[in-house]
Design a protein around this motif. Structure first.
Motif, mmCIF file in Angstrom:
data_model
loop_
_atom_site.group_PDB
_atom_site.id
_atom_site.type_symbol
_atom_site.label_atom_id
_atom_site.label_comp_id
_atom_site.label_asym_id
_atom_site.label_seq_id
_atom_site.Cartn_x
_atom_site.Cartn_y
_atom_site.Cartn_z
ATOM 1 N N LEU A 159 -7.537 0.959 -1.393
ATOM 2 C CA LEU A 159 -7.346 -0.242 -0.893
ATOM 3 C C LEU A 159 -8.141 -1.398 -1.767
ATOM 4 O O LEU A 159 -7.789 -2.457 -1.772
ATOM 5 C CB LEU A 159 -7.833 -0.494 0.687
ATOM 6 C CG LEU A 159 -7.046 0.059 1.431
ATOM 7 C CD1 LEU A 159 -7.517 -0.030 3.138
ATOM 8 C CD2 LEU A 159 -5.498 -0.797 1.907
ATOM 9 N N ASN A 185 -9.646 4.636 14.002
ATOM 10 C CA ASN A 185 -8.359 4.374 13.136
ATOM 11 C C ASN A 185 -8.315 5.378 11.720
ATOM 12 O O ASN A 185 -7.684 5.167 10.678
ATOM 13 C CB ASN A 185 -8.740 2.766 12.456
ATOM 14 C CG ASN A 185 -8.591 1.798 13.507
ATOM 15 O OD1 ASN A 185 -7.986 2.149 14.298
ATOM 16 N ND2 ASN A 185 -9.381 0.747 13.159
ATOM 17 N N ILE A 216 -5.621 7.058 7.071
ATOM 18 C CA ILE A 216 -6.260 5.780 7.765
ATOM 19 C C ILE A 216 -5.326 4.734 8.088
ATOM 20 O O ILE A 216 -4.250 4.471 7.502
ATOM 21 C CB ILE A 216 -7.176 5.164 6.605
ATOM 22 C CG1 ILE A 216 -8.341 5.897 5.860
ATOM 23 C CG2 ILE A 216 -8.009 3.900 7.061
ATOM 24 C CD1 ILE A 216 -8.768 5.544 4.674
ATOM 25 N N ASP A 252 -17.136 -3.048 4.482
ATOM 26 C CA ASP A 252 -16.323 -1.733 4.556
ATOM 27 C C ASP A 252 -17.225 -0.438 4.292
ATOM 28 O O ASP A 252 -16.980 0.449 5.189
ATOM 29 C CB ASP A 252 -15.265 -1.577 3.820
ATOM 30 C CG ASP A 252 -13.926 -2.468 4.083
ATOM 31 O OD1 ASP A 252 -13.905 -2.792 5.501
ATOM 32 O OD2 ASP A 252 -12.931 -2.654 3.739
ATOM 33 N N MET A 258 -9.889 4.358 0.968
ATOM 34 C CA MET A 258 -10.527 3.036 0.810
ATOM 35 C C MET A 258 -10.760 2.628 -0.473
ATOM 36 O O MET A 258 -10.534 1.297 -0.802
ATOM 37 C CB MET A 258 -11.990 3.138 1.670
ATOM 38 C CG MET A 258 -11.703 3.455 3.031
ATOM 39 S SD MET A 258 -11.126 2.043 3.901
ATOM 40 C CE MET A 258 -12.068 0.856 3.419
ATOM 41 N N LEU A 316 -12.867 -0.508 9.882
ATOM 42 C CA LEU A 316 -12.872 1.073 9.516
ATOM 43 C C LEU A 316 -13.609 1.681 10.497
ATOM 44 O O LEU A 316 -14.796 1.034 10.818
ATOM 45 C CB LEU A 316 -13.366 1.095 8.137
ATOM 46 C CG LEU A 316 -13.526 2.757 7.683
ATOM 47 C CD1 LEU A 316 -12.126 3.428 7.675
ATOM 48 C CD2 LEU A 316 -14.287 2.962 6.400
ATOM 49 N N LEU A 364 -3.409 6.531 3.477
ATOM 50 C CA LEU A 364 -2.965 5.515 4.396
ATOM 51 C C LEU A 364 -1.870 5.708 5.205
ATOM 52 O O LEU A 364 -0.838 6.395 4.600
ATOM 53 C CB LEU A 364 -3.069 4.294 3.384
ATOM 54 C CG LEU A 364 -4.154 4.051 2.576
ATOM 55 C CD1 LEU A 364 -3.849 2.978 1.551
ATOM 56 C CD2 LEU A 364 -5.322 3.804 3.277
ATOM 57 N N THR A 389 0.759 -1.140 0.023
ATOM 58 C CA THR A 389 -0.111 0.016 0.013
ATOM 59 C C THR A 389 0.749 1.183 -0.010
ATOM 60 O O THR A 389 1.913 1.512 0.599
ATOM 61 C CB THR A 389 -0.825 0.097 1.361
ATOM 62 O OG1 THR A 389 -0.116 -0.031 2.472
ATOM 63 C CG2 THR A 389 -1.892 -1.223 1.385
ATOM 64 N N PHE A 416 -5.155 -1.146 8.554
ATOM 65 C CA PHE A 416 -6.156 -1.890 7.753
ATOM 66 C C PHE A 416 -5.351 -3.222 7.411
ATOM 67 O O PHE A 416 -4.126 -3.438 7.612
ATOM 68 C CB PHE A 416 -6.269 -1.136 6.336
ATOM 69 C CG PHE A 416 -4.990 -0.468 5.947
ATOM 70 C CD1 PHE A 416 -4.908 0.764 6.177
ATOM 71 C CD2 PHE A 416 -3.895 -0.979 5.211
ATOM 72 C CE1 PHE A 416 -3.608 1.683 5.991
ATOM 73 C CE2 PHE A 416 -2.739 -0.354 4.868
ATOM 74 C CZ PHE A 416 -2.684 1.007 5.386
ATOM 75 N N HIS A 422 -10.413 -3.558 4.796
ATOM 76 C CA HIS A 422 -9.993 -2.965 5.760
ATOM 77 C C HIS A 422 -10.503 -3.891 6.914
ATOM 78 O O HIS A 422 -9.783 -4.117 7.677
ATOM 79 C CB HIS A 422 -10.416 -1.563 5.922
ATOM 80 C CG HIS A 422 -9.777 -0.704 7.116
ATOM 81 N ND1 HIS A 422 -9.814 -1.326 8.349
ATOM 82 C CD2 HIS A 422 -9.034 0.293 7.357
ATOM 83 C CE1 HIS A 422 -9.214 -0.342 8.983
ATOM 84 N NE2 HIS A 422 -8.722 0.602 8.352
#
Ligand code: ATP
Length: 323
Positions: A148, A162, A172, A227, A145, A158, A93, A88, A175, A155
């Motif tokens: 992701l 967080n 965020i 999510d 998100m 969520l 993030l 990621t 995850f 995740h």
């Protein structure tokens, strides 16, 4: 012929993938001795987060070792989730820097988030978020998100605890590590009781709530749509400053959510569009919930509509909002 060549090369690379993968796993393995830990930032249920230093300031989540073992999550699962984490890279993030993967020292090292979590802003400091600010925050959450999900990562946890807010920028955290950090909980529960951490339930979609059983959290049917449901709850917290089903006992929440009863929006002071987003995210059927790219485009239209009503903004902005 050039194309055939590159296909050939790609195939060869594919066959080497497991070796490359294990090599690159080593790149992310941080020897525990290289970490300098200072004060505890906070304790979660499954790990303690320290302020630390490793080539600069970092956050170190040291997992409680009893979390891993024969009757709990195997080390392979931890390594698999670390492998997911390292894929990621996104503005919204938290930056994964590496992990200590030699038991009994298991830790996740990430960049240190500045600022406070949305939970602290909303529930502890009682900060009010205007509709415009809520939209900007929600847009950034949707962006992170969406990224992701595009990478195939769910995740699974969520929540406003967080999500950090650093000078208006959303970051965020936590995850993809749900199995490691959360699932032991079910296994550690005693007897037939189902321990439900406070503040967790209202993020769970009906299909998750219906699947709740003592000792069975390993098999909860998490999905991209669960999510999105959790995002709906974050959206509600931003707008209302409280959790849905506030003050109700867990049994009552489980009963209602499991049957498709939603938190009433009758007393909520918000436009129709804003409430519609909530209702869509909280749709009983998972297939009816929007995905994050769709949510993002809906959210992007909201503030522009507001700008159209504001005399202080140039006319061309409000025109483009309607186009
Ligand atoms: P739970 O684990 O029970 O869901 P939690 O989310 O509060 O609860 P942790 O994720 O373990 O628990 O976090 C513990 C504390 O450390 C929290 O206050 C969290 O805000 C803080 N924290 C976690 N990651 C970071 C980070 N990268 N930078 C700064 N603080 C962090």
């Amino acid at each position: 012929p050039q194309r055939a060549d590159s296909l050939d090369r790609a195939n060869k690379q594919d066959s080497r993938w497991p070796r490359q993968n294990s090599l690159s796993m080593k790149e992310w393995d941080i020897p525990y001795d290289e970490l300098k830990l200072s004060e505890v930032i906070g304790k979660g249920r499954f790990g303690t987060v320290y302020r630390g230093s490793w080539h600069g300031a970092v956050a170190v989540k040291l997992l409680h070792v009893h979390s891993l073992g024969d009757d709990c999550v195997p080390l392979d699962t931890f390594k698999h989730e670390v492998a997911t984490f390292r894929k990621t890279r996104h503005e919204n993030l938290v930056l994964f820097m590496g992990a200590c993967m030699k038991p009994p020292r298991l830790a996740i090292v990430t960049s240190l988030c500045k600022g406070m979590t949305l939970y602290t802003h909303i529930h502890l400091r009682k900060d009010k978020f205007t509709a415009n600010k809520s939209v900007l925050v929600a847009q950034q959450i949707s962006q992170g998100m969406g990224y992701l999900h595009a990478r195939g990562i769910i995740h699974k946890d969520l929540k406003t605890k967080n999500i950090f807010l650093e000078n208006g920028k959303v970051v965020i955290t936590d995850f993809g590590l749900f199995s490691v950090t959360k699932l032991c909980f079910g296994n550690n529960a005693r007897g037939d009781s189902l321990g439900i951490p406070a503040g967790w339930l209202c993020y769970l979609a009906p299909e998750l709530v219906r699947a709740l059983r003592p000792h069975a959290s390993l098999h909860l049917p998490f999905s991209k749509a669960t999510d999105v449901y959790a995002f709906g709850t974050v959206w509600y917290e931003l707008l209302c400053g409280e959790f849905p089903f506030k003050g109700q006992p867990p049994e009552a929440i489980i009963w209602q959510v499991g049957r498709g009863v939603k938190q009433s929006l009758a007393n909520m002071q918000a436009s129709r569009d804003i409430k519609d987003i909530l209702m869509l995210c909280w749709a009983y059927r998972s297939s009816e919930r929007p995905d994050f790219p769709r949510l993002l485009s809906t959210l992007q239209k909201l503030p522009r509509k507001r700008l159209a009503r504001s005399p202080s903004h140039p006319v061309h902005l409000s025109r483009s909002a309607d186009s």
